[in-house]
Structures are given as C-alpha cells and as structure tokens.
Design a protein around this motif. Structure first.
Motif, PDB file in Angstrom:
ATOM      1  N   ALA A  94       5.422  -0.011   3.813  1.00  0.00           N
ATOM      2  CA  ALA A  94       4.894   0.868   2.775  1.00  0.00           C
ATOM      3  C   ALA A  94       3.933   0.106   1.873  1.00  0.00           C
ATOM      4  CB  ALA A  94       6.041   1.426   1.941  1.00  0.00           C
ATOM      5  N   LEU A  95       2.963   0.849   1.343  1.00  0.00           N
ATOM      6  CA  LEU A  95       2.070   0.283   0.334  1.00  0.00           C
ATOM      7  C   LEU A  95       2.645   0.672  -1.024  1.00  0.00           C
ATOM      8  CD1 LEU A  95      -1.628   0.932   1.411  1.00  0.00           C
ATOM      9  CD2 LEU A  95      -0.397  -1.242   1.347  1.00  0.00           C
ATOM     10  N   VAL A  96       2.962  -0.324  -1.824  1.00  0.00           N
ATOM     11  CA  VAL A  96       3.648  -0.059  -3.077  1.00  0.00           C
ATOM     12  C   VAL A  96       2.800  -0.559  -4.239  1.00  0.00           C
ATOM     13  CG1 VAL A  96       5.758  -0.482  -4.382  1.00  0.00           C
ATOM     14  CG2 VAL A  96       5.838  -0.369  -1.893  1.00  0.00           C
ATOM     15  N   THR A  97       2.456   0.350  -5.145  1.00  0.00           N
ATOM     16  CA  THR A  97       1.679  -0.048  -6.310  1.00  0.00           C
ATOM     17  C   THR A  97       2.631  -0.268  -7.480  1.00  0.00           C
ATOM     18  OG1 THR A  97      -0.144   1.257  -5.486  1.00  0.00           O
ATOM     19  CG2 THR A  97      -0.284   0.563  -7.776  1.00  0.00           C
ATOM     20  N   ILE A  98       2.580  -1.470  -8.019  1.00  0.00           N
ATOM     21  CA  ILE A  98       3.491  -1.805  -9.121  1.00  0.00           C
ATOM     22  C   ILE A  98       2.693  -2.097 -10.384  1.00  0.00           C
ATOM     23  CG2 ILE A  98       5.303  -2.714  -7.629  1.00  0.00           C
ATOM     24  CD1 ILE A  98       4.299  -5.524  -8.230  1.00  0.00           C
TER      25      ILE A  98
END
Ligand SMILES: *[C@@H]1O[C@H](CO)[C@@H](O)[C@H](O)[C@H]1NC(C)=O
Ligand SMILES: *[C@@H]1O[C@H](CO)[C@@H](O)[C@H](O)[C@H]1NC(C)=O
Length: 255
Positions: A94-98
């Motif tokens: 998954a691409l996770v933006t934090i």
C-alpha cells in the motif's frame, strides 16, 4: 497515570548500509511510504483498526557500547508521532501518506514482534518566551515561506499556479492545526508547528543540498526553544530564496 499506548515502528531502512538518521521526519512534514513487508502492513492494519490512525516513526541510531568492544547497540531517537492521512491499496502492499504531528519520547517497549509497540510521552519546546515576539516571528516565517513558494512554483512550472510545494503543504497544515482525535498534549503549539514547516526539500534540490537539509532537520528536532527554531527557519528560507532566484535567472537565460 500510565501514558497512552501507541503503536510504533522503526523506519524500514535501518540496515547498516544506510544512514538512517537521514530519514528523519519532522512535525508538519508529509511523506508517502510504500509499505509491502508483512509486518508493516500488519502495523498499518492495526493503526487503521484502532481508528486513531496514529503510529510513531523514529530513527534508529547505532551507538558503540564502548571503545573496546565491537558490539553495537541502537538508540531510538528523533521520534515523531504520525497520523495516516491516506492509504492507497496496491497489488503489492500500500501507498501510505503520513503526517508528522509532534515529537515524542519512547519510554517503554512492550512488544517487538511482528512490529514494535510501546509507550510514549509527548516532547514539546520548554523554553518559555513572550507571546508577542513569538507571534511576530511566526508572521515573518509565514511571509518568507510564501515568497519562497511563489519562486519555487515559477521554477517548477510557470503556468501551473495551483501547484503546491512541499513547504506550503507543511505550512498550511501547521497553521490549520490538527483534525485528528488525539490527546492535545501531543499537539505542539502553533508557533512550534510553524517553526518546523521550513525544513522541507525544495524542488530541484541537489543531493548535497538535501543532505545538508537532513542535518538541519536533526538539529531542529533536538532544539527545545521555539524562537531559536523560528530564527533558524528564517535564515534557511532566506538562503533558499537566493538559491531559487539564482536558478530562475539561469532558467530565463536558457529560455
Ligand atoms: C536551503 O538552505 C539550507 C540552509 O542553508 C540548505 O541546507 C539547503 O541545502 C538549501 N536548499 C536549497 C535547495 O538551496
Ligand atoms: C532570534 O532572533 C532575534 C533577532 O531577530 C534575537 O533577538 C533573538 O535573541 C534570537 N533568539 C534566539 C533564541 O535565537
């Protein structure tokens, strides 16, 4: 009272061939990670399941135990509580933006497998300053950051005015504050949040410029004085404005 329990994890790139300290994340910074290892995906699911969407991102620093022994141990430093802003599921991982919220200190490790879990305390600037000089510095930083942003946009794409640079993205978040349902002790003051916003890469940065920025980020994480960090930000932004202005001048000659 027990401090709240959060999930935290170490950054994936901790093998000795990397310089992990150079991956530090500062409050207000947004970053997209590609997670694919099972333990990080498990951590992601747990953070999402708990609904607070929080975890801790920290830097693992090797420390030599003593001069005589060859043993190396690791210290968890420069920890930042992060909020998951967006998740895009991919075929692999998954691409996770934090988003970095505020600095924390890890005080107890409760679990290491499949991911780290522990207790944290909030870390805030603790040198008290008068509100008036702080708020005028915050105004100054906001103004020069907007100037830098307009120059940067010209450098990137003269016609696309709506493009948002990373610096403006951080600043906007810092000014608006937090939307997450979180113990407010973990949320830095407006001045402290804004004081971190400038520590972001500029488009077209060279490798050495990026490295120099990373060292400045580490120093900013260690500071306990908001005014000092705001002063440092002003200096950094002004230097970056000159760099970008010089690059723009070259660009206009080439066109
Ligand atoms: C911005 O300024 C800082 C401070 O001098 C420097 O470390 C960084 O490399 C600069 N970045 C660019 C793109 O000029
Ligand atoms: C910040 O800069 C101001 C001058 O603009 C100076 O008076 C002040 O002492 C500096 N404070 C710190 C903590 O660096």
């Amino acid at each position: 009272m027990q401090p709240p329990l959060w999930t935290f994890r170490c950054f994936p790139l901790v093998s000795m061939t990397f310089l992990p300290a150079l991956q530090v994340l500062v409050p207000s910074e947004s970053k997209t990670l590609h997670l694919y290892e099972a333990r990080y995906l498990a951590l992601l699911d747990e953070s999402l399941f708990r609904k607070n969407k929080l975890f801790v991102h920290f830097v693992l620093d090797p420390v030599a135990v003593s001069d005589s022994s060859r043993e190396i141990s690791f210290a968890a430093r420069h920890a930042c509580l992060v909020f998951i802003e967006n998740v895009e599921r991919l075929q692999v991982g998954a691409l996770v933006t934090i988003r970095g919220i505020g600095r924390v200190k890890i005080i107890e490790l409760l679990q290491v497998d499949p991911y780290l879990r522990g207790r944290i305390l909030s870390v805030r600037d603790n040198i008290v300053q008068d509100e008036c000089s702080l708020s005028s510095k915050v105004m100054d930083v906001k103004n020069v950051l907007h100037n830098l942003n307009s120059l940067e946009i010209k450098l990137k794409a003269p016609k696309e005015v709506l493009l948002q640079t990373q610096i403006l993205n951080s600043l906007n978040w810092a000014v608006k504050g937090i939307y997450v349902d979180i113990d407010q002790n973990f949320v830095p003051s407006l001045a402290e949040r804004v004081s971190f916003a400038a520590f972001q890469p500029i488009s077209g940065s060279t490798k050495s410029e990026l490295q120099s920025l990373q060292l400045k980020k580490l120093k900013a994480m260690d500071m306990k004085n908001t005014l000092e960090r705001l002063n440092k930000s002003l200096k950094l932004i002004k230097e970056n404005i000159s760099t970008v202005a010089a690059k723009l001048a070259i660009q206009s000659i080439e066109i």
